[in-house]
Motif scaffolding. Structure first.
Motif, PDB file in Angstrom:
ATOM      1  N   THR A  66       0.828  -1.203   0.000  1.00  0.00           N
ATOM      2  CA  THR A  66       0.000   0.000   0.000  1.00  0.00           C
ATOM      3  C   THR A  66       0.865   1.256   0.000  1.00  0.00           C
ATOM      4  O   THR A  66       0.625   2.191  -0.773  1.00  0.00           O
ATOM      5  N   PHE A  67       1.873   1.285   0.858  1.00  0.00           N
ATOM      6  CA  PHE A  67       2.743   2.451   0.937  1.00  0.00           C
ATOM      7  C   PHE A  67       3.516   2.638  -0.366  1.00  0.00           C
ATOM      8  O   PHE A  67       3.666   3.772  -0.853  1.00  0.00           O
ATOM      9  N   GLN A  68       4.004   1.552  -0.941  1.00  0.00           N
ATOM     10  CA  GLN A  68       4.777   1.663  -2.180  1.00  0.00           C
ATOM     11  C   GLN A  68       3.920   2.202  -3.321  1.00  0.00           C
ATOM     12  O   GLN A  68       4.368   3.073  -4.075  1.00  0.00           O
ATOM     13  N   HIS A  69       2.705   1.706  -3.432  1.00  0.00           N
ATOM     14  CA  HIS A  69       1.811   2.177  -4.494  1.00  0.00           C
ATOM     15  C   HIS A  69       1.500   3.656  -4.298  1.00  0.00           C
ATOM     16  O   HIS A  69       1.584   4.460  -5.243  1.00  0.00           O
ATOM     17  N   ALA A  70       1.160   4.032  -3.074  1.00  0.00           N
ATOM     18  CA  ALA A  70       0.824   5.427  -2.772  1.00  0.00           C
ATOM     19  C   ALA A  70       2.021   6.344  -2.990  1.00  0.00           C
ATOM     20  O   ALA A  70       1.908   7.411  -3.594  1.00  0.00           O
ATOM     21  N   ARG A  71       3.175   5.939  -2.507  1.00  0.00           N
ATOM     22  CA  ARG A  71       4.384   6.758  -2.649  1.00  0.00           C
ATOM     23  C   ARG A  71       4.761   6.950  -4.105  1.00  0.00           C
ATOM     24  O   ARG A  71       5.105   8.064  -4.530  1.00  0.00           O
ATOM     25  N   ASN A  72       4.671   5.897  -4.896  1.00  0.00           N
ATOM     26  CA  ASN A  72       5.078   6.002  -6.295  1.00  0.00           C
ATOM     27  C   ASN A  72       4.150   6.900  -7.104  1.00  0.00           C
ATOM     28  O   ASN A  72       4.611   7.674  -7.958  1.00  0.00           O
ATOM     29  N   LEU A  73       2.839   6.813  -6.847  1.00  0.00           N
ATOM     30  CA  LEU A  73       1.921   7.705  -7.554  1.00  0.00           C
ATOM     31  C   LEU A  73       2.126   9.149  -7.120  1.00  0.00           C
ATOM     32  O   LEU A  73       2.048  10.074  -7.934  1.00  0.00           O
ATOM     33  N   ALA A  74       2.400   9.356  -5.834  1.00  0.00           N
ATOM     34  CA  ALA A  74       2.661  10.707  -5.339  1.00  0.00           C
ATOM     35  C   ALA A  74       3.950  11.261  -5.948  1.00  0.00           C
ATOM     36  O   ALA A  74       4.013  12.431  -6.356  1.00  0.00           O
ATOM     37  N   THR A  75       4.975  10.424  -6.022  1.00  0.00           N
ATOM     38  CA  THR A  75       6.254  10.862  -6.587  1.00  0.00           C
ATOM     39  C   THR A  75       6.118  11.169  -8.070  1.00  0.00           C
ATOM     40  O   THR A  75       6.647  12.171  -8.564  1.00  0.00           O
ATOM     41  N   PHE A  76       5.399  10.300  -8.789  1.00  0.00           N
ATOM     42  CA  PHE A  76       5.211  10.557 -10.215  1.00  0.00           C
ATOM     43  C   PHE A  76       4.461  11.864 -10.444  1.00  0.00           C
ATOM     44  O   PHE A  76       4.828  12.652 -11.323  1.00  0.00           O
ATOM     45  N   ALA A  77       3.402  12.090  -9.678  1.00  0.00           N
ATOM     46  CA  ALA A  77       2.637  13.336  -9.822  1.00  0.00           C
ATOM     47  C   ALA A  77       3.523  14.541  -9.571  1.00  0.00           C
ATOM     48  O   ALA A  77       3.436  15.556 -10.288  1.00  0.00           O
ATOM     49  N   THR A  78       4.398  14.438  -8.578  1.00  0.00           N
ATOM     50  CA  THR A  78       5.290  15.547  -8.254  1.00  0.00           C
ATOM     51  C   THR A  78       6.273  15.811  -9.393  1.00  0.00           C
ATOM     52  O   THR A  78       6.463  16.955  -9.822  1.00  0.00           O
ATOM     53  N   VAL A  79       6.897  14.757  -9.892  1.00  0.00           N
ATOM     54  CA  VAL A  79       7.872  14.907 -10.987  1.00  0.00           C
ATOM     55  C   VAL A  79       7.179  15.405 -12.245  1.00  0.00           C
ATOM     56  O   VAL A  79       7.653  16.350 -12.897  1.00  0.00           O
ATOM     57  N   TYR A  80       6.060  14.802 -12.599  1.00  0.00           N
ATOM     58  CA  TYR A  80       5.353  15.163 -13.826  1.00  0.00           C
ATOM     59  C   TYR A  80       4.928  16.627 -13.812  1.00  0.00           C
ATOM     60  O   TYR A  80       5.195  17.379 -14.758  1.00  0.00           O
ATOM     61  N   LYS A  81       4.278  17.048 -12.744  1.00  0.00           N
ATOM     62  CA  LYS A  81       3.777  18.419 -12.686  1.00  0.00           C
ATOM     63  C   LYS A  81       4.923  19.424 -12.561  1.00  0.00           C
ATOM     64  O   LYS A  81       4.819  20.549 -13.072  1.00  0.00           O
ATOM     65  N   SER A  82       6.013  19.040 -11.925  1.00  0.00           N
ATOM     66  CA  SER A  82       7.173  19.927 -11.811  1.00  0.00           C
ATOM     67  C   SER A  82       7.836  20.137 -13.163  1.00  0.00           C
ATOM     68  O   SER A  82       8.179  21.264 -13.544  1.00  0.00           O
ATOM     69  N   VAL A  83       8.041  19.046 -13.902  1.00  0.00           N
ATOM     70  CA  VAL A  83       8.646  19.147 -15.234  1.00  0.00           C
ATOM     71  C   VAL A  83       7.732  19.928 -16.164  1.00  0.00           C
ATOM     72  O   VAL A  83       8.190  20.757 -16.960  1.00  0.00           O
ATOM     73  N   LEU A  84       6.438  19.677 -16.065  1.00  0.00           N
ATOM     74  CA  LEU A  84       5.472  20.390 -16.905  1.00  0.00           C
ATOM     75  C   LEU A  84       5.525  21.893 -16.623  1.00  0.00           C
ATOM     76  O   LEU A  84       5.503  22.711 -17.557  1.00  0.00           O
ATOM     77  N   LEU A  85       5.621  22.240 -15.362  1.00  0.00           N
ATOM     78  CA  LEU A  85       5.721  23.655 -14.988  1.00  0.00           C
ATOM     79  C   LEU A  85       7.005  24.266 -15.528  1.00  0.00           C
ATOM     80  O   LEU A  85       7.001  25.387 -16.058  1.00  0.00           O
ATOM     81  N   LEU A  86       8.105  23.541 -15.415  1.00  0.00           N
ATOM     82  CA  LEU A  86       9.388  24.031 -15.917  1.00  0.00           C
ATOM     83  C   LEU A  86       9.344  24.251 -17.426  1.00  0.00           C
ATOM     84  O   LEU A  86       9.805  25.289 -17.938  1.00  0.00           O
ATOM     85  N   LEU A  87       8.794  23.280 -18.146  1.00  0.00           N
ATOM     86  CA  LEU A  87       8.713  23.398 -19.602  1.00  0.00           C
ATOM     87  C   LEU A  87       7.801  24.543 -20.016  1.00  0.00           C
ATOM     88  O   LEU A  87       8.093  25.265 -20.986  1.00  0.00           O
ATOM     89  N   ARG A  88       6.715  24.704 -19.298  1.00  0.00           N
ATOM     90  CA  ARG A  88       5.772  25.761 -19.646  1.00  0.00           C
ATOM     91  C   ARG A  88       6.370  27.143 -19.390  1.00  0.00           C
ATOM     92  O   ARG A  88       6.223  28.047 -20.218  1.00  0.00           O
ATOM     93  N   THR A  89       7.033  27.309 -18.259  1.00  0.00           N
ATOM     94  CA  THR A  89       7.578  28.626 -17.916  1.00  0.00           C
ATOM     95  C   THR A  89       8.791  28.991 -18.753  1.00  0.00           C
ATOM     96  O   THR A  89       9.103  30.179 -18.916  1.00  0.00           O
ATOM     97  N   THR A  90       9.496  27.993 -19.270  1.00  0.00           N
ATOM     98  CA  THR A  90      10.672  28.274 -20.106  1.00  0.00           C
ATOM     99  C   THR A  90      10.338  28.302 -21.591  1.00  0.00           C
ATOM    100  O   THR A  90      11.208  28.582 -22.418  1.00  0.00           O
ATOM    101  N   SER A  91       9.077  27.993 -21.930  1.00  0.00           N
ATOM    102  CA  SER A  91       8.663  28.027 -23.330  1.00  0.00           C
ATOM    103  C   SER A  91       8.601  29.474 -23.822  1.00  0.00           C
ATOM    104  O   SER A  91       8.292  30.395 -23.057  1.00  0.00           O
ATOM    105  N   THR A  92       8.891  29.662 -25.090  1.00  0.00           N
ATOM    106  CA  THR A  92       8.854  31.015 -25.658  1.00  0.00           C
ATOM    107  C   THR A  92       7.446  31.601 -25.622  1.00  0.00           C
ATOM    108  O   THR A  92       7.281  32.817 -25.488  1.00  0.00           O
TER     109      THR A  92
END
Length: 212
Positions: A66-92
């Motif tokens: 249970t913890f592994q499943h929850a942690r991995n989805l939380a980590t993926f959401a964090t990485v995905y949304k962080s990268v998306l924010l970085l790409l969006r803010t650095t886009s022309t």
């Protein structure tokens, strides 16, 4: 005092300048919550039905999964949304584009689910996602403007699912019968219970009342 604290927290939560960062925080929160809600009942049933061991050992397995499943989805959401924010803010253009979501998913998928020795929990999550992706791409291919010519779309739409279902079951039964080592452990355990254990009994009780 409590009302003042609540007002302060609400002010932070509703600050437009913090919206992007707080979106990442909530994504992590929701990923963890969803992962726990999905995995706990599944692990509870599977462990108590098919795993041997003491109650303490079974509970440890359930909580770990249970913890592994929850942690991995939380980590993926964090990485995905962080990268998306970085790409969006650095886009022309300062806007999200179609490649941004693909790249953010690629990086998150590799970092969270693609590296190192993979647990059965990670494998199940990725296989689940892959199956849904294949179905979604199949639907996309028959939509207007898709890869399949118009005159074939109706026939594909009407017959694709029956063919897909039949081939899926034909393939998994063949693999389990002749190459069981290739089957994912939880699926293999389920199939053994249904198709192999049903070949063995030594009394009426083990025929219908219990498995062994």
């Amino acid at each position: 005092m409590a009302d003042h604290d609540q007002e302060s927290l609400d002010k932070i939560a509703l600050d437009p300048q913090l919206a992007d960062i707080l979106s990442i925080v909530k994504g992590a929160r929701n990923g963890f919550t969803y992962g726990a809600k999905i995995r706990f009942p599944h692990a509870l049933v599977m462990v108590f039905l098919f795993r041997s061991g003491t109650l303490q050992e079974k509970l440890r397995i359930i909580l770990k999964a249970t913890f592994q499943h929850a942690r991995n989805l939380a980590t993926f959401a964090t990485v995905y949304k962080s990268v998306l924010l970085l790409l969006r803010t650095t886009s022309t253009k300062g806007m999200e584009s179609s490649p941004h979501t693909f790249v953010a998913g690629l990086i998150g998928g590799y970092m969270v689910f693609g590296r190192g020795i993979q647990s059965s929990v990670n494998q199940q999550i990725v296989i689940y996602v892959f199956a849904r992706v294949v179905l979604a791409l199949a639907r996309l291919s028959v939509q207007k403007g898709g890869a399949i010519p118009r005159d074939l779309r109706e026939r594909v739409t009407n017959n694709a699912w029956p063919v897909f279902a039949a081939l899926s079951w034909a393939s998994v039964m063949w693999l389990y019968r002749w190459h069981p080592e290739t089957i994912q452990p939880s699926l293999k355990s389920s199939m053994k219970y249904i198709y192999v254990d049903s070949n063995h009994w030594d009394s009426f009780k083990t025929l219908l009342l219990r498995n062994k």
